[in-house]
Design a protein around this motif. Sequence first.
Motif, mmCIF file in Angstrom:
data_model
loop_
_atom_site.group_PDB
_atom_site.id
_atom_site.type_symbol
_atom_site.label_atom_id
_atom_site.label_comp_id
_atom_site.label_asym_id
_atom_site.label_seq_id
_atom_site.Cartn_x
_atom_site.Cartn_y
_atom_site.Cartn_z
ATOM 1 N N ASP A 1 11.745 -34.402 -10.591
ATOM 2 C CA ASP A 1 10.721 -34.230 -11.620
ATOM 3 C C ASP A 1 9.363 -33.951 -10.980
ATOM 4 N N ALA B 1 8.080 -34.481 -7.206
ATOM 5 C CA ALA B 1 7.841 -33.266 -6.435
ATOM 6 C C ALA B 1 6.481 -33.342 -5.755
ATOM 7 N N SER C 1 9.494 -27.292 -10.885
ATOM 8 C CA SER C 1 9.379 -28.623 -11.481
ATOM 9 C C SER C 1 8.306 -28.650 -12.554
ATOM 10 N N CYS D 1 13.369 -28.351 -13.691
ATOM 11 C CA CYS D 1 13.359 -29.118 -12.433
ATOM 12 C C CYS D 1 14.656 -29.005 -11.631
#
Lengths: 400, 361
Positions: free
Chosen positions: A241, A245, A258, A286
């Motif tokens: 997510d 990230a 993402s 994502c």
Amino acid sequence: MGAPRRRVRGAESDILMDTTNLPIPIGTTVMIEHAGETMEEMYVNMGPQHPSTHGVLRLLLKLDGEVITDCIPYIGYLHRCHEKIAENRTYPQVVPYTDRLDYLASMSMNFGYVLTVERLMGQQVPARAEHMRVILAELQRIASHLLWLGTFGLDLGNFTIFIYCFREREMILDLFEAVSGQRLNYSFYRIGGMAFDFPDGWLDNCRAFLEWFKPRIPEYDALVTDNILFQKRIQGIGVIDAKSAVDWGLSGPMLRASGLKWDLRRNDPYSIYDRFDFAIPVFDTCDVWARFLVRRQEMLESVKIIEQALDQLPSGEITAKMPKTIKPPAGQVYVRTESPRGELGFYLVSDGTPKPYRYKVRSPAFCNLSALPVMMKGCLVADSVAILGSIDIVLGEIDR
Amino acid sequence: MITFAELCEQMYAVTSAWGLPWLVPTLVVMGVVVGVIIAYISVASMFMIWWERKISAHIQVRFGPMRVGGWHGWAQSIADGIKLLLKEDIIPARADKVVFVLAPMVVFAAALAGYVTIPWAPGLIVKDLNIGLLYMVAISSLTVVGIIMAGWSSNNKYATLGAMRSAAQAVSYEVPLVLSLLGPVMLAGTMSMGQLVEAQGGTWFGFLPRWFVFPQVVAFLVYFTCALAECNRLPFDIPEAESELVAGFHVEYSGMRFAIFFLAEYANMFAVAAIATTIFLGGWRGPWLPIPGLPAEVARGLFGLVWFQVKCYFLIFVMMWLRWTLNRMRVDQLMDFAWKVLLPIAFANLIVTGLVLALWK
């Protein structure tokens, strides 16, 4: 973790590695209790000689049947003291070494490095050279993404897309060869400008390529993007997510997949990217599928940038007036550019001599790869190659 | 018309008149038949390997083999075969040697045994068993035993994973495969391969050949999908997925042993195509012309031989076409597809066929 320094003796495997802070003792059999029975845990060594690790990456997979319960990437098989070497070379001499960083996007690597030195010197570059830089860097982005798409197809068992992508990449390499005489390691960017001007007829060839390339994307779509088997294979795997990230320092297509609209060409414009009109593809599922779509879209956006740059290409000098010996004033600078893989950062410290005092590379693939265990956990062995492929690693850049 | 079985009977009669024991002519017949079939498999496999390379090349805007032998590299497979024969035969130090050596033989034997009930042409069948179809399905599923032996004895984790996948896949896909074949069997009321072809004579509504593919198109599609999985062909080639498992169960094999696995794969491809041709595409049936100077029976037989091959190789072409277009499925998707999609479809087809037959007659 995992730099190959010493050989472990007395162990079953003779794999080069540092065992001091290893979570799993290598070569020993780990017994676990499962359903009232004692059984051996299964570790699979994926790489360094493996068709899908895109180089000499080694992954240690802990398996429960087909499910990956843990994954540890080991790197360092391609380490060649890139940063230390640079400290013993003059500034222009480092350019060929940067080729070997991301050998699939040498133009982008050159670009980042010369930009860093120029910013350290406060050097301006002629407009024509700036345009040439952008055109070549964006062609390189297309070439890099094409190679990624092809090998990603290979990872998923689709050979045909590989050949198709290589056909188009070959054309870009021909263009690069015409410009620089090289097909892989160009060393074409110079501090203060470019090595040579475009040869006669090159611009027409470039436009012809773009015209050829644009209808190819629908062709790829017919083969892979619209293929239900392909979609089902990569949707919903390797999820990371937006918050994770950012925490893991992901950049480039990984970050944009993402759901974060972050592109250094737009968010921290360098060179002349602020003059061009292009979109930043963002997808927010994502997963591997989102990364695929981001890269697919980016190729088209790169075409747009190249077309604009070709239209605006001014005539004039391609190199600024440079001193015989390049001696940047003492100081330090960090310059980041958007390489095909993400944020490529060069950190240079100058002490006023012709050689850099300290030189550090922030490699996008290295940071992206670090998040691999997070994405891998709970996936199937078959997914591992898809997830690894979606990161688009280049070991030359990771190991430096 | 004279059939292969009748020919054998005549030969037995002659030899028994000479006073030879019954065993001798039987062994002679068996030897000749096996020799012919192995020769056919070898040549056909070599042709298919070359053909696949050509098809894949043309799908991928390449030429494929062009050098060996002159014309379009026709001798490439022969050169490859010689190379494999001359290669060092490596048995891993910690492998289970006996099983390791036996595994390719089991795989090839299973592939070979299926050829017994293939009706090549009218009357040309090694043994027209009354349960021919059942025999063929049963024997071809023995391949997986060899694959598991190979994977297990290699003492290699990739090979083991490949073998386990293969076992799961074979067990899953056998079920819908057999169920899909039951539809045509119900229509024909026989399991003998020869009689199944006989039952497909004539036409539907006067213009459509009376092939079972038309009333049983669902069964045909289910069968073909399962057959792909049986042969470990893409998109179902997960037991040997080279991007994940390097080469799967045969990762430790080299030289001639590897070549035998390769040969068995293509032999299996032909076998499943032959079943599909026999059951769904009317076998050797097709238009034929009398050849001057030959009895009508022989001419019809020759045409039948050609028609059978044409249909088989068309199906094989489709298999190759799919392989070079699609990507691999994932293990769980593969299982889901077999149990949740193919199996219900096969059952539905079976029930509908049964109902239609019961209500019509």
